[in-house]
Design a protein around this motif. Sequence first.
Motif, PDB file in Angstrom:
ATOM      1  N   HIS A 131       0.838  -1.208   0.000  1.00  0.00           N
ATOM      2  CA  HIS A 131       0.000   0.000   0.000  1.00  0.00           C
ATOM      3  C   HIS A 131       0.874   1.260   0.000  1.00  0.00           C
ATOM      4  N   LEU A 132       1.987   1.167   0.712  1.00  0.00           N
ATOM      5  CA  LEU A 132       2.929   2.280   0.732  1.00  0.00           C
ATOM      6  C   LEU A 132       3.533   2.507  -0.657  1.00  0.00           C
ATOM      7  N   VAL A 133       3.873   1.407  -1.323  1.00  0.00           N
ATOM      8  CA  VAL A 133       4.411   1.500  -2.683  1.00  0.00           C
ATOM      9  C   VAL A 133       3.394   2.158  -3.618  1.00  0.00           C
ATOM     10  N   ASP A 134       2.141   1.749  -3.516  1.00  0.00           N
ATOM     11  CA  ASP A 134       1.084   2.367  -4.344  1.00  0.00           C
ATOM     12  C   ASP A 134       1.090   3.879  -4.173  1.00  0.00           C
ATOM     13  N   ARG A 135       1.144   4.312  -2.922  1.00  0.00           N
ATOM     14  CA  ARG A 135       1.096   5.746  -2.639  1.00  0.00           C
ATOM     15  C   ARG A 135       2.332   6.460  -3.194  1.00  0.00           C
ATOM     16  N   LEU A 136       3.501   5.863  -2.994  1.00  0.00           N
ATOM     17  CA  LEU A 136       4.738   6.495  -3.463  1.00  0.00           C
ATOM     18  C   LEU A 136       4.727   6.631  -4.977  1.00  0.00           C
ATOM     19  N   VAL A 137       4.261   5.598  -5.663  1.00  0.00           N
ATOM     20  CA  VAL A 137       4.192   5.646  -7.127  1.00  0.00           C
ATOM     21  C   VAL A 137       3.226   6.747  -7.558  1.00  0.00           C
ATOM     22  N   ARG A 138       2.079   6.833  -6.882  1.00  0.00           N
ATOM     23  CA  ARG A 138       1.104   7.888  -7.211  1.00  0.00           C
ATOM     24  C   ARG A 138       1.682   9.280  -7.035  1.00  0.00           C
ATOM     25  N   THR A 139       2.536   9.456  -6.015  1.00  0.00           N
ATOM     26  CA  THR A 139       3.103  10.791  -5.800  1.00  0.00           C
ATOM     27  C   THR A 139       4.266  11.060  -6.751  1.00  0.00           C
ATOM     28  N   GLY A 140       4.619  10.097  -7.576  1.00  0.00           N
ATOM     29  CA  GLY A 140       5.591  10.336  -8.638  1.00  0.00           C
ATOM     30  C   GLY A 140       7.037  10.064  -8.276  1.00  0.00           C
ATOM     31  N   CYS A 141       7.292   9.393  -7.169  1.00  0.00           N
ATOM     32  CA  CYS A 141       8.701   9.127  -6.883  1.00  0.00           C
ATOM     33  C   CYS A 141       9.117   7.743  -7.375  1.00  0.00           C
ATOM     34  N   ALA A 142      10.411   7.621  -7.638  1.00  0.00           N
ATOM     35  CA  ALA A 142      10.950   6.337  -8.083  1.00  0.00           C
ATOM     36  C   ALA A 142      10.974   5.381  -6.902  1.00  0.00           C
ATOM     37  N   VAL A 143      10.573   4.132  -7.138  1.00  0.00           N
ATOM     38  CA  VAL A 143      10.466   3.170  -6.036  1.00  0.00           C
ATOM     39  C   VAL A 143      11.185   1.870  -6.381  1.00  0.00           C
ATOM     40  N   THR A 144      12.025   1.438  -5.451  1.00  0.00           N
ATOM     41  CA  THR A 144      12.586   0.093  -5.524  1.00  0.00           C
ATOM     42  C   THR A 144      11.982  -0.718  -4.393  1.00  0.00           C
ATOM     43  N   VAL A 145      11.544  -1.925  -4.718  1.00  0.00           N
ATOM     44  CA  VAL A 145      11.003  -2.826  -3.705  1.00  0.00           C
ATOM     45  C   VAL A 145      11.965  -3.989  -3.531  1.00  0.00           C
ATOM     46  N   MET A 146      12.278  -4.283  -2.285  1.00  0.00           N
ATOM     47  CA  MET A 146      13.044  -5.487  -2.008  1.00  0.00           C
ATOM     48  C   MET A 146      12.187  -6.372  -1.109  1.00  0.00           C
ATOM     49  N   ASP A 147      11.971  -7.598  -1.548  1.00  0.00           N
ATOM     50  CA  ASP A 147      11.103  -8.496  -0.785  1.00  0.00           C
ATOM     51  C   ASP A 147      11.511  -9.937  -1.097  1.00  0.00           C
ATOM     52  N   ASP A 148      11.575 -10.767  -0.078  1.00  0.00           N
ATOM     53  CA  ASP A 148      11.942 -12.174  -0.335  1.00  0.00           C
ATOM     54  C   ASP A 148      10.702 -13.043  -0.563  1.00  0.00           C
ATOM     55  N   LEU A 149       9.529 -12.411  -0.561  1.00  0.00           N
ATOM     56  CA  LEU A 149       8.258 -13.088  -0.831  1.00  0.00           C
ATOM     57  C   LEU A 149       7.964 -14.207   0.172  1.00  0.00           C
ATOM     58  N   SER A 150       8.551 -14.105   1.372  1.00  0.00           N
ATOM     59  CA  SER A 150       8.270 -15.124   2.389  1.00  0.00           C
ATOM     60  C   SER A 150       6.853 -14.961   2.938  1.00  0.00           C
ATOM     61  N   SER A 151       6.405 -13.730   3.074  1.00  0.00           N
ATOM     62  CA  SER A 151       4.988 -13.545   3.426  1.00  0.00           C
ATOM     63  C   SER A 151       4.275 -12.587   2.465  1.00  0.00           C
ATOM     64  N   GLY A 152       5.036 -11.823   1.710  1.00  0.00           N
ATOM     65  CA  GLY A 152       4.429 -10.944   0.712  1.00  0.00           C
ATOM     66  C   GLY A 152       4.185 -11.676  -0.595  1.00  0.00           C
ATOM     67  N   SER A 153       3.619 -10.968  -1.562  1.00  0.00           N
ATOM     68  CA  SER A 153       3.293 -11.593  -2.843  1.00  0.00           C
ATOM     69  C   SER A 153       3.326 -10.540  -3.946  1.00  0.00           C
TER      70      SER A 153
END
Length: 309
Positions: free
Chosen positions: A18-40
Amino acid sequence: LEIKKALVTGGAGFIGSHLVDRLVRTGCAVTVMDDLSSGSVANLAAVMDRIDFIEGDIQDDALLDKCLPGCDTVFHEAAVVSVTRTVQEPVSSARINDLGTIQVLDTARRHGVRRVVMASSSAVYGDAPQLPKTESMTPAPMSPYAVQKLTNEYYADLYFKLYGLETVCLRYFNVYGPRQDPSSPYSGVISIFMTRARDGQAPVIYGDGGQTRDFVFVEDVVQANMLAATHPDAPGRVFNVGTSQSVAISALWHSIAALAGVSADPRHEAPRPGDIRHSLSSIQRARDALGFQPVVRFEEGLRRTFDWC
Ligand code: UD2
């Protein structure tokens, strides 16, 4: 302060996405790092073509080194998020929640990141009888998870004082909303109850149902993160993120059953060991210092979560 480029650890998770969604909407560049152990990655479907997604673990310092160049802000949401799992696996969870966090802080320092916003937890308060919980209370952690989050806060404070890295810790109360994984037995009570109601099944209430929680909608948690990342008065501080209102678990089931149009009576089982009786935040500090004000009323948040479920 403006965020131009951010790293979100745990960005494929419930809160992180949800935080990533907001950051993208505000126009900033976003890198996500996730091992997908509980995320998807499904949580990032709407923004995948506009972000850099790196699959990996925060213990991998070489990978972190690749993610950080050019970032001014880090949101550290990656963690073993289940209290129960940290009880079962105190050593491996500490590797991720403690050593992983120190690694995130240190990599941020070495790359000259301006600010790191970290996910902490109301768990640090334990079952202290004083309500509401204020940030000035003495912590009383009762699980490896709580000790780990408290340790994160001490490191954050140290990195601010020792190295001038601007750190902010947010003590989340019970966060709920779309994308909270209902399939995990460790998931939040709202997503579990909603799945039951949707399937016309009775829920299990641990104990008498009189225990209360301060449920905060995920979008309000995102708002708190944005303020923590940009407000000049945030660095070096810890803030509660809740609503200052609480709901009893039995009343919660009634609301959800009404939403779903079911009338199943809950089955009561023994209280969960270590369960906290009452949890209620004071959000005065975040309101006074950052202008934080939750806007999603509980009924609305429940409805939006149920629509998703
Ligand atoms: C929350 C956080 C946890 C930690 C902790 C701090 C979530 C998912 N977990 O744990 O990460 O920060 O707060 O204190 O937000 N319950 C039932 N039936 C069920 C499931 C739960 O009765 O099927 C009860 C449970 O016994 C508890 C309450 O509902 O009294 C809330 O449970 P939870 O697992 O959603 O969250 P909590 O407060 O234990």
